[in-house]
Scaffold this active site. Structure first.
Site, PDB file in Angstrom:
ATOM      1  N   GLU A   1     -35.348  24.591  25.637  1.00  0.00           N
ATOM      2  CA  GLU A   1     -35.229  25.779  26.618  1.00  0.00           C
ATOM      3  C   GLU A   1     -36.084  26.970  25.949  1.00  0.00           C
ATOM      4  O   GLU A   1     -35.676  27.888  25.054  1.00  0.00           O
ATOM      5  CB  GLU A   1     -33.972  26.106  26.639  1.00  0.00           C
ATOM      6  CG  GLU A   1     -33.088  25.174  27.150  1.00  0.00           C
ATOM      7  CD  GLU A   1     -31.676  25.619  27.629  1.00  0.00           C
ATOM      8  OE1 GLU A   1     -31.134  26.497  27.040  1.00  0.00           O
ATOM      9  OE2 GLU A   1     -30.866  24.785  28.559  1.00  0.00           O
TER      10      GLU A   1
ATOM     11  N   GLU B   1     -30.878  18.106  30.462  1.00  0.00           N
ATOM     12  CA  GLU B   1     -29.677  18.842  30.046  1.00  0.00           C
ATOM     13  C   GLU B   1     -29.048  19.482  31.378  1.00  0.00           C
ATOM     14  O   GLU B   1     -29.581  20.158  32.223  1.00  0.00           O
ATOM     15  CB  GLU B   1     -29.754  19.680  29.105  1.00  0.00           C
ATOM     16  CG  GLU B   1     -28.604  20.184  28.460  1.00  0.00           C
ATOM     17  CD  GLU B   1     -29.003  21.682  27.560  1.00  0.00           C
ATOM     18  OE1 GLU B   1     -29.328  21.257  26.181  1.00  0.00           O
ATOM     19  OE2 GLU B   1     -28.405  22.541  27.668  1.00  0.00           O
TER      20      GLU B   1
END
Ligand code: IDC
Length: 316
Positions: free
Chosen positions: A156, A239
């Site tokens: 991320e 995710e």
């Protein structure tokens, strides 16, 4: 007549065996065709599974015993190994060995695995570029060409623009491709892997890559930008959680179900989008699948409510 029956029984047996051997035997080496993840034969596939928590904290929840249950009993297609660069930095050899062993276990069990370079605290993946190069050089050599492996090069990126992520990907992808020309590579997107539009505007020029999108069902309910992006670039939800964005603060199953319906193919181009749930650990927080203490007991069916809900998704 009798001959036909024998042929039919044999066919059922062969298909049955392939199924029993798990998803990797069934689909083979995955590849990206247009915007769709496909089997080796070119058929659209959706793989579904769970992510470990950070291996530094919860390695005792992702091991031979739990992975066996996940593969054989829960019938997940994929497991994700989350390695935070900050932990890796302290003991690189140790963590590379740990990931190697988990990758080998997944192979033995016939399930796919994602090697996740869990960039988050480091914000811009270029902040840990030196480490990333060593890590990916090792991984792409060691696991080159294996049918069950997927590389996720930055979990991320955040507080950093797409141009920086792109720069990073343009360093790491050629390095991986040198050793391993075919394995699917997942690339994170800005704003904690939520800004697919930025990547769609200025995509990478490599084959067999997908862009990641992450959502947390209790916080993220605006699905429009995501749906739009599925019409432009290949997307993998590496995710997502039933909880709020902080991994805690309750769960929203209604919102989770709406998201999973979209991922299963209910989107404009009927793309099947693969997903991985956060997280298979027993940390006392809302996104955990296991109840506290399950890891020490090595009991993989002591589940939170979220865990029960997620487990059910694998038998659909
Ligand atoms: C969270 C964990 C939490 C931990 C925190 C910081 O659930 O226990 O304290 O990280 O390490 C992400 C990240 C993922 C987060 C998760 C929930 O990829 O590492 O895990 N999340 O906050 N992105 C959005 C949410």
């Amino acid at each position: 007549m009798r001959q036909k029956l024998v042929v039919l029984i044999c066919a059922i047996f062969i298909v049955g065996c392939a199924w029993a051997k798990g998803p990797v035997k069934k689909y083979g080496k995955l590849k990206v065709v247009d915007r769709q993840l496909c089997s080796e034969e070119g058929e659209a596939v959706q793989i579904k599974g769970v992510s470990s928590h950070g291996l530094y904290w919860f390695a005792h929840c992702m091991n031979r015993s739990s992975m066996k249950v996940l593969a054989k009993d829960w019938k997940v297609d994929v497991v994700r190994f989350a390695l935070y660069p900050k932990n890796y930095k302290d003991l690189p050899e140790y963590y590379m060995k740990e990931v190697d062993e988990l990758v080998n276990l997944a192979e033995e069990l016939g399930v796919y695995c994602i090697i996740d370079w869990h960039v988050m605290d480091s914000c811009n993946p270029n902040n840990v570029l030196t480490e990333a190069k060593v890590f990916w050089e090792h991984m792409s050599k060691k696991h080159a060409g294996k049918d069950h492996v997927i590389y996720e090069i930055c979990n991320e990126p955040n507080k950093t623009p797409w141009s920086e992520v792109k720069k990073y990907a343009e360093e790491i992808i050629p390095l991986i491709r040198e050793n391993d020309p075919k394995t699917v590579i997942l690339v994170g997107t800005p704003n904690w892997s939520s800004d697919l539009a930025a990547a769609a505007k200025d995509p990478l020029s490599f084959d067999n890559i997908m862009y990641t999108f992450h959502f947390y069902a209790k916080s993220h309910k605006n699905r429009k930008a995501f749906i739009d992006a599925t019409k432009q670039i290949p997307v993998f939800v590496s995710e997502w959680g039933t909880s709020s964005y902080n991994g805690d603060d309750g769960n929203d199953y209604e919102s989770s179900a709406i998201w999973l319906d979209i991922l299963s193919g209910n989107n404009p181009d009927r793309i099947k989008i693969s997903w991985v749930n956060w997280n298979f650990s027993d940390k006392p927080e809302a996104s955990s699948i296991l109840l506290p203490g399950s890891g020490v007991r090595q009991e993989w069916n002591r589940l939170t409510r979220s865990g029960e809900w997620i487990k059910k998704q694998f038998s659909k």
